[in-house]
Design a protein around this motif. Structure first.
Motif, PDB file in Angstrom:
ATOM      1  N   LYS A   2      28.348 -42.193-129.697  1.00 40.94           N
ATOM      2  CA  LYS A   2      27.220 -42.942-129.152  1.00 40.94           C
ATOM      3  C   LYS A   2      27.472 -44.438-129.280  1.00 40.94           C
ATOM      4  CE  LYS A   2      23.710 -39.428-129.936  1.00 40.94           C
ATOM      5  NZ  LYS A   2      22.368 -39.135-130.460  1.00 40.94           N
ATOM      6  N   MET A   3      26.937 -45.184-128.341  1.00 43.42           N
ATOM      7  CA  MET A   3      27.013 -46.645-128.405  1.00 43.42           C
ATOM      8  C   MET A   3      25.830 -47.226-127.650  1.00 43.42           C
ATOM      9  SD  MET A   3      30.094 -47.508-125.729  1.00 43.42           S
ATOM     10  CE  MET A   3      31.004 -45.979-125.884  1.00 43.42           C
ATOM     11  N   SER A   4      25.490 -48.438-127.975  1.00 44.88           N
ATOM     12  CA  SER A   4      24.369 -49.086-127.292  1.00 44.88           C
ATOM     13  C   SER A   4      24.628 -50.580-127.206  1.00 44.88           C
ATOM     14  CB  SER A   4      23.055 -48.819-128.034  1.00 44.88           C
ATOM     15  OG  SER A   4      23.132 -49.302-129.356  1.00 44.88           O
ATOM     16  N   GLY A   5      23.905 -51.241-126.325  1.00 42.78           N
ATOM     17  CA  GLY A   5      24.071 -52.674-126.159  1.00 42.78           C
ATOM     18  C   GLY A   5      23.132 -53.186-125.092  1.00 42.78           C
ATOM     19  N   GLU A   6      23.275 -54.441-124.778  1.00 42.96           N
ATOM     20  CA  GLU A   6      22.454 -55.031-123.715  1.00 42.96           C
ATOM     21  C   GLU A   6      23.189 -56.192-123.081  1.00 42.96           C
ATOM     22  OE1 GLU A   6      19.473 -58.188-125.704  1.00 42.96           O
ATOM     23  OE2 GLU A   6      18.987 -56.102-126.203  1.00 42.96           O
ATOM     24  N   VAL A   7      22.837 -56.482-121.837  1.00 39.96           N
ATOM     25  CA  VAL A   7      23.444 -57.586-121.110  1.00 39.96           C
ATOM     26  C   VAL A   7      22.361 -58.226-120.237  1.00 39.96           C
ATOM     27  CG1 VAL A   7      24.220 -56.053-119.242  1.00 39.96           C
ATOM     28  CG2 VAL A   7      25.322 -58.264-119.550  1.00 39.96           C
ATOM     29  N   THR A   8      22.360 -59.564-120.193  1.00 36.28           N
ATOM     30  CA  THR A   8      21.381 -60.276-119.371  1.00 36.28           C
ATOM     31  C   THR A   8      22.035 -60.685-118.056  1.00 36.28           C
ATOM     32  OG1 THR A   8      20.185 -61.073-121.311  1.00 36.28           O
ATOM     33  CG2 THR A   8      19.828 -62.266-119.262  1.00 36.28           C
ATOM     34  N   ILE A   9      21.356 -60.353-116.967  1.00 36.93           N
ATOM     35  CA  ILE A   9      21.877 -60.586-115.616  1.00 36.93           C
ATOM     36  C   ILE A   9      20.997 -61.608-114.905  1.00 36.93           C
ATOM     37  CG2 ILE A   9      22.432 -59.479-113.413  1.00 36.93           C
ATOM     38  CD1 ILE A   9      22.550 -56.819-115.081  1.00 36.93           C
ATOM     39  N   PRO A  10      21.585 -62.662-114.325  1.00 32.58           N
ATOM     40  CA  PRO A  10      20.787 -63.678-113.626  1.00 32.58           C
ATOM     41  C   PRO A  10      20.323 -63.205-112.257  1.00 32.58           C
ATOM     42  CG  PRO A  10      23.105 -64.228-113.468  1.00 32.58           C
ATOM     43  CD  PRO A  10      23.017 -62.997-114.324  1.00 32.58           C
ATOM     44  N   ALA A  11      19.482 -62.164-112.268  1.00 38.55           N
ATOM     45  CA  ALA A  11      18.955 -61.609-111.018  1.00 38.55           C
ATOM     46  C   ALA A  11      17.620 -60.936-111.322  1.00 38.55           C
ATOM     47  CB  ALA A  11      19.938 -60.600-110.430  1.00 38.55           C
ATOM     48  N   SER A  12      16.804 -60.744-110.300  1.00 43.37           N
ATOM     49  CA  SER A  12      15.507 -60.103-110.493  1.00 43.37           C
ATOM     50  C   SER A  12      15.691 -58.634-110.866  1.00 43.37           C
ATOM     51  CB  SER A  12      14.675 -60.195-109.214  1.00 43.37           C
ATOM     52  OG  SER A  12      15.246 -59.383-108.204  1.00 43.37           O
ATOM     53  N   ARG A  13      14.660 -58.059-111.466  1.00 45.27           N
ATOM     54  CA  ARG A  13      14.731 -56.656-111.867  1.00 45.27           C
ATOM     55  C   ARG A  13      14.913 -55.748-110.652  1.00 45.27           C
ATOM     56  NH1 ARG A  13      10.256 -54.216-115.903  1.00 45.27           N
ATOM     57  NH2 ARG A  13       8.872 -54.712-114.158  1.00 45.27           N
ATOM     58  N   GLU A  14      14.273 -56.088-109.539  1.00 48.41           N
ATOM     59  CA  GLU A  14      14.395 -55.289-108.316  1.00 48.41           C
ATOM     60  C   GLU A  14      15.839 -55.287-107.802  1.00 48.41           C
ATOM     61  OE1 GLU A  14      11.950 -57.400-108.934  1.00 48.41           O
ATOM     62  OE2 GLU A  14      10.304 -55.946-109.091  1.00 48.41           O
ATOM     63  N   THR A  15      16.491 -56.461-107.876  1.00 46.98           N
ATOM     64  CA  THR A  15      17.885 -56.570-107.418  1.00 46.98           C
ATOM     65  C   THR A  15      18.807 -55.747-108.306  1.00 46.98           C
ATOM     66  OG1 THR A  15      17.523 -58.766-106.490  1.00 46.98           O
ATOM     67  CG2 THR A  15      19.790 -58.185-107.003  1.00 46.98           C
ATOM     68  N   VAL A  16      18.593 -55.822-109.613  1.00 47.35           N
ATOM     69  CA  VAL A  16      19.417 -55.049-110.556  1.00 47.35           C
ATOM     70  C   VAL A  16      19.190 -53.559-110.333  1.00 47.35           C
ATOM     71  CG1 VAL A  16      19.887 -54.564-112.991  1.00 47.35           C
ATOM     72  CG2 VAL A  16      19.435 -56.912-112.259  1.00 47.35           C
ATOM     73  N   TRP A  17      17.966 -53.177-110.078  1.00 42.33           N
ATOM     74  CA  TRP A  17      17.658 -51.762-109.818  1.00 42.33           C
ATOM     75  C   TRP A  17      18.401 -51.272-108.575  1.00 42.33           C
ATOM     76  CZ3 TRP A  17      15.658 -47.722-112.249  1.00 42.33           C
ATOM     77  CH2 TRP A  17      15.299 -46.600-111.511  1.00 42.33           C
ATOM     78  N   LYS A  18      18.397 -52.076-107.509  1.00 39.93           N
ATOM     79  CA  LYS A  18      19.121 -51.709-106.287  1.00 39.93           C
ATOM     80  C   LYS A  18      20.604 -51.518-106.574  1.00 39.93           C
ATOM     81  CE  LYS A  18      16.116 -53.883-102.836  1.00 39.93           C
ATOM     82  NZ  LYS A  18      15.989 -54.986-101.875  1.00 39.93           N
ATOM     83  N   ALA A  19      21.162 -52.406-107.387  1.00 39.30           N
ATOM     84  CA  ALA A  19      22.587 -52.317-107.726  1.00 39.30           C
ATOM     85  C   ALA A  19      22.887 -51.035-108.502  1.00 39.30           C
ATOM     86  CB  ALA A  19      23.005 -53.535-108.538  1.00 39.30           C
ATOM     87  N   LEU A  20      21.986 -50.660-109.406  1.00 32.75           N
ATOM     88  CA  LEU A  20      22.177 -49.441-110.197  1.00 32.75           C
ATOM     89  C   LEU A  20      22.155 -48.182-109.329  1.00 32.75           C
ATOM     90  CD1 LEU A  20      19.980 -50.132-113.357  1.00 32.75           C
ATOM     91  CD2 LEU A  20      22.443 -49.716-113.345  1.00 32.75           C
ATOM     92  N   ASN A  21      21.560 -48.280-108.148  1.00 37.68           N
ATOM     93  CA  ASN A  21      21.458 -47.127-107.251  1.00 37.68           C
ATOM     94  C   ASN A  21      22.363 -47.242-106.032  1.00 37.68           C
ATOM     95  OD1 ASN A  21      19.023 -45.280-108.203  1.00 37.68           O
ATOM     96  ND2 ASN A  21      18.494 -47.385-108.652  1.00 37.68           N
ATOM     97  N   ASP A  22      23.266 -48.206-106.045  1.00 33.75           N
ATOM     98  CA  ASP A  22      24.175 -48.436-104.920  1.00 33.75           C
ATOM     99  C   ASP A  22      25.556 -47.849-105.248  1.00 33.75           C
ATOM    100  OD1 ASP A  22      25.935 -49.421-102.997  1.00 33.75           O
ATOM    101  OD2 ASP A  22      24.898 -51.337-102.844  1.00 33.75           O
ATOM    102  N   PRO A  23      25.984 -46.762-104.565  1.00 35.34           N
ATOM    103  CA  PRO A  23      27.280 -46.150-104.852  1.00 35.34           C
ATOM    104  C   PRO A  23      28.458 -47.118-104.727  1.00 35.34           C
ATOM    105  CG  PRO A  23      25.989 -44.734-103.421  1.00 35.34           C
ATOM    106  CD  PRO A  23      25.257 -46.038-103.518  1.00 35.34           C
ATOM    107  N   ALA A  24      28.383 -48.053-103.771  1.00 29.10           N
ATOM    108  CA  ALA A  24      29.476 -49.016-103.575  1.00 29.10           C
ATOM    109  C   ALA A  24      29.616 -49.922-104.794  1.00 29.10           C
ATOM    110  CB  ALA A  24      29.228 -49.851-102.326  1.00 29.10           C
ATOM    111  N   VAL A  25      28.490 -50.322-105.385  1.00 26.60           N
ATOM    112  CA  VAL A  25      28.515 -51.169-106.586  1.00 26.60           C
ATOM    113  C   VAL A  25      29.035 -50.366-107.769  1.00 26.60           C
ATOM    114  CG1 VAL A  25      27.101 -52.468-108.233  1.00 26.60           C
ATOM    115  CG2 VAL A  25      26.676 -52.697-105.785  1.00 26.60           C
ATOM    116  N   LEU A  26      28.535 -49.147-107.932  1.00 25.91           N
ATOM    117  CA  LEU A  26      28.963 -48.303-109.046  1.00 25.91           C
ATOM    118  C   LEU A  26      30.466 -48.029-108.980  1.00 25.91           C
ATOM    119  CD1 LEU A  26      26.007 -45.734-109.186  1.00 25.91           C
ATOM    120  CD2 LEU A  26      26.427 -47.654-110.729  1.00 25.91           C
TER     121      LEU A  26
END
Length: 198
Positions: A2-26
């Motif tokens: 197990k591991m955990s962590g966090e990272v701050t991204i200079p983008a809105s939560r909606e934009t980050v959410w879209k990226a998390l659901n974009d196969p091309a980004v993944l």
């Protein structure tokens, strides 16, 4: 493991959410990922090549998105078969929190391996897994931070590049070469006419 962590991204939560659901980004973020096929909004198929210590294996398996709470959290999990190397499974609970700098992505990762991979022991598996997870989240943070209206900036740049047309240059070069050839017969005719006048 197990591991955990966090990272701050200079983008809105909606934009980050879209990226998390974009196969091309993944696909760009997963180290060694050769292909991702989207079967539905919550099911993906991935092919990934992973090197753990002396073993290098190609895994094929399904990736599932569950516990969706857009645009705040979800769980991404999967399991894959690596042939002679064994099998791997695991996932990550992802949580997005709005902060003044943009969005903080908090993750808790769990992973299990079996077969020859398991025989390598923690001394190979844990540091490699941590390195791979670190590469994923670092790359993801960069791509999500560069996204504009849900489209990665890198893709927009590629589409905007002017298309070179080498064929036109070759045609132009041939035309220049042919022009003197057309003038030669005219000069000969002019010389003959001049001799006759004499």
């Amino acid at each position: 493991m197990k591991m955990s962590g966090e990272v701050t991204i200079p983008a809105s939560r909606e934009t980050v959410w879209k990226a998390l659901n974009d196969p091309a980004v993944l696909k760009q973020c997963i180290p060694g990922c050769e292909a991702i096929t989207k079967h539905s909004d919550t099911k993906l198929e991935a092919k990934v090549v992973v090197k753990l210590g002396p073993l290098k294996a190609r895994f094929t398996g399904m990736v599932n998105l569950t516990d969706l709470n857009p645009p705040k959290s979800y769980r991404i999990s999967g399991q894959g078969q690596g042939g002679f190397a064994g099998a791997a499974s695991g996932g990550a609970n992802i949580r997005l929190e709005e902060v003044p700098e943009g969005t903080t992505m908090i993750y808790d990762v769990d992973a299990q391996v079996s077969g020859k991979l398991a025989s390598l022991g923690a001394r190979f598996i844990e540091p490699t897994s941590r390195a791979l997870a670190g590469q994923f989240f670092e790359k993801f943070a960069k791509l999500a931070g560069d996204m504009k209206e849900g489209i990665p900036v890198a893709k927009a740049r590629v589409e905007k590049k002017p298309v070179k047309k080498p064929a036109e240059k070759k045609v132009a070069a041939k035309k220049v070469a042919k022009k003197p050839a057309v003038k030669k017969p005219v000069k000969k005719v002019a010389k003959k006419i001049a001799k006759k006048k004499r």
